[in-house]
Write a protein that holds these residues in place. Structure first.
Motif, PDB file in Angstrom:
ATOM      1  N   ALA A 184       0.815  -1.212   0.000  1.00 18.15           N
ATOM      2  CA  ALA A 184       0.000   0.000   0.000  1.00 18.15           C
ATOM      3  C   ALA A 184       0.847   1.260   0.000  1.00 18.15           C
ATOM      4  N   ASP A 185       2.119   1.153  -0.387  1.00 21.94           N
ATOM      5  CA  ASP A 185       3.011   2.322  -0.376  1.00 21.94           C
ATOM      6  C   ASP A 185       2.509   3.433  -1.278  1.00 21.94           C
ATOM      7  N   GLY A 186       2.061   3.071  -2.476  1.00 23.02           N
ATOM      8  CA  GLY A 186       1.575   4.088  -3.407  1.00 23.02           C
ATOM      9  C   GLY A 186       0.344   4.794  -2.885  1.00 23.02           C
ATOM     10  N   LEU A 187      -0.535   4.039  -2.237  1.00 16.46           N
ATOM     11  CA  LEU A 187      -1.734   4.642  -1.656  1.00 16.46           C
ATOM     12  C   LEU A 187      -1.357   5.649  -0.577  1.00 16.46           C
ATOM     13  N   ALA A 188      -0.417   5.286   0.297  1.00 15.45           N
ATOM     14  CA  ALA A 188      -0.006   6.179   1.379  1.00 15.45           C
ATOM     15  C   ALA A 188       0.586   7.471   0.824  1.00 15.45           C
ATOM     16  N   LEU A 189       1.450   7.354  -0.170  1.00 13.53           N
ATOM     17  CA  LEU A 189       2.078   8.549  -0.751  1.00 13.53           C
ATOM     18  C   LEU A 189       1.054   9.408  -1.480  1.00 13.53           C
TER      19      LEU A 189
END
Length: 336
Positions: A184-189
């Motif tokens: 979920a890294d892209g979602l967080a950024l």
């Protein structure tokens, strides 16, 4: 959670059971729509832009703490994708909340769902989808009172349709972000990007109201109910639930929104509005089923990315693994 533990829970008769993932998705849908209803009740205290700012800011903070995404090692194209994803997320949330400030939640979510539905119809390019599109248009016709939107604030209607367009854009960039960033890294950024974009708007509209304890508390509750909790539940469910089933279940969002609007905000529906919502739900489910039949060989994330997946609430197209990968893919979900 490691692959072995996931496999044990996914097994027939495991801890989650056959209805476990379905229950998680329904709980996520109820959470996001009731969170939206609470947000509407808070708007007189903080304004529509203010409550969106608080929701995005709290959600970004929680996701950054939980995900701790790596900031180095990404290409310019990666960051461009995250930026576009964040812009779409900000637009989707901002326009939707402007809409529900003017029209009831049920009709607002119904109009918003037209964006993903149109994306599904255009992506499939099958003649049968023209039937679903026609059914959805009948629903919109009824929603406007049988020939126009005299019964609904036209500005609210325009905001809802704009939110639907941004939702479709969100789905496209959700899939692209999921292919470029793990977990979920892209979602967080992207959530950070959306929060930063809305911060000036919220400060201009609401100013010192945003730091009042009661507003901060309600804003945090909306962020948890509308973003953090449903995203988490859907991520867990998608480890055990076919994305096709998930997409069809998400087509029920307008009905859940109508119930939330009635229970929390006393927003009763007319017979025409109830029928209109039913038609759009049927059209959305039909379009998803048609797309599933066309793309059985695709990986689950692709099926949902090109299908209609209603808000709140994050399209589960964020899969970082291919269908042939031996590792477990972790799709991301979206929401309003």
């Amino acid at each position: 959670m490691d692959a072995s533990s996931s496999g044990q829970e996914a097994a027939p008769g495991g801890r989650w059971g056959a209805l476990g993932p379905v229950g998680l998705v329904l709980a996520g849908g109820v959470s996001v729509q009731f969170g939206g209803a609470i947000a509407v009740s808070v708007m007189p205290k903080a304004g529509a832009l203010g409550i969106v700012t608080l929701r995005l800011a709290f959600a970004a903070l929680v996701l950054m703490i939980v995900c701790r995404p790596r900031l180095r090692g990404h290409s310019r194209a990666d960051w461009g994708t995250v930026l576009a994803f964040g812009v779409a997320m900000a637009g989707m949330n901002g326009l939707f909340y402007q809409s529900v400030a003017r029209i009831p939640m049920g009709p607002a979510v119904t109009l918003e769902v037209l964006g993903p539905l149109a994306l599904s119809v255009f992506a499939s390019r099958r003649a049968l989808n023209l039937v679903w599109a026609g059914l959805a248009l009948c629903g919109v016709f009824l929603l406007g009172g049988g020939g126009g939107f005299d019964g609904l604030d036209p500005v609210g209607v325009a905001y809802a349709l704009g939110a639907g367009a941004m939702w479709a854009t969100y789905i496209v960039f959700s899939a692209r972000t999921g292919r470029r960033f793990p977990q979920a890294d892209g979602l967080a950024l992207a959530m950070v990007v959306a929060a930063l974009l809305f911060l000036p708007l919220g400060l201009v509209e609401s100013g010192e109201k945003l730091v009042r304890p009661e507003v901060l508390g309600l804003g945090a509750a909306v962020a948890v109910m509308s973003s953090v909790l449903p995203y988490t539940l859907e991520l867990i469910a998608l480890r055990r639930l076919p994305a096709s089933t998930f997409a069809i279940m998400m087509s029920l969002e307008p009905a859940i929104a109508a119930v939330a609007g009635f229970l929390v905000l006393n927003q009763a529906l007319s017979v025409n509005e109830a029928l209109a919502i039913s038609l759009v739900i049927a059209a959305s489910m039909g379009a998803v089923r048609t797309q599933i039949g066309r793309g059985r060989a695709r990986k689950p994330g692709d099926v949902v990315a090109s299908g209609a997946t209603p808000d709140a609430v994050l399209a589960p197209a964020e899969s970082t693994e291919s269908a042939e990968s031996a590792e477990e893919s972790v799709p991301e979900t979206s929401g309003k």
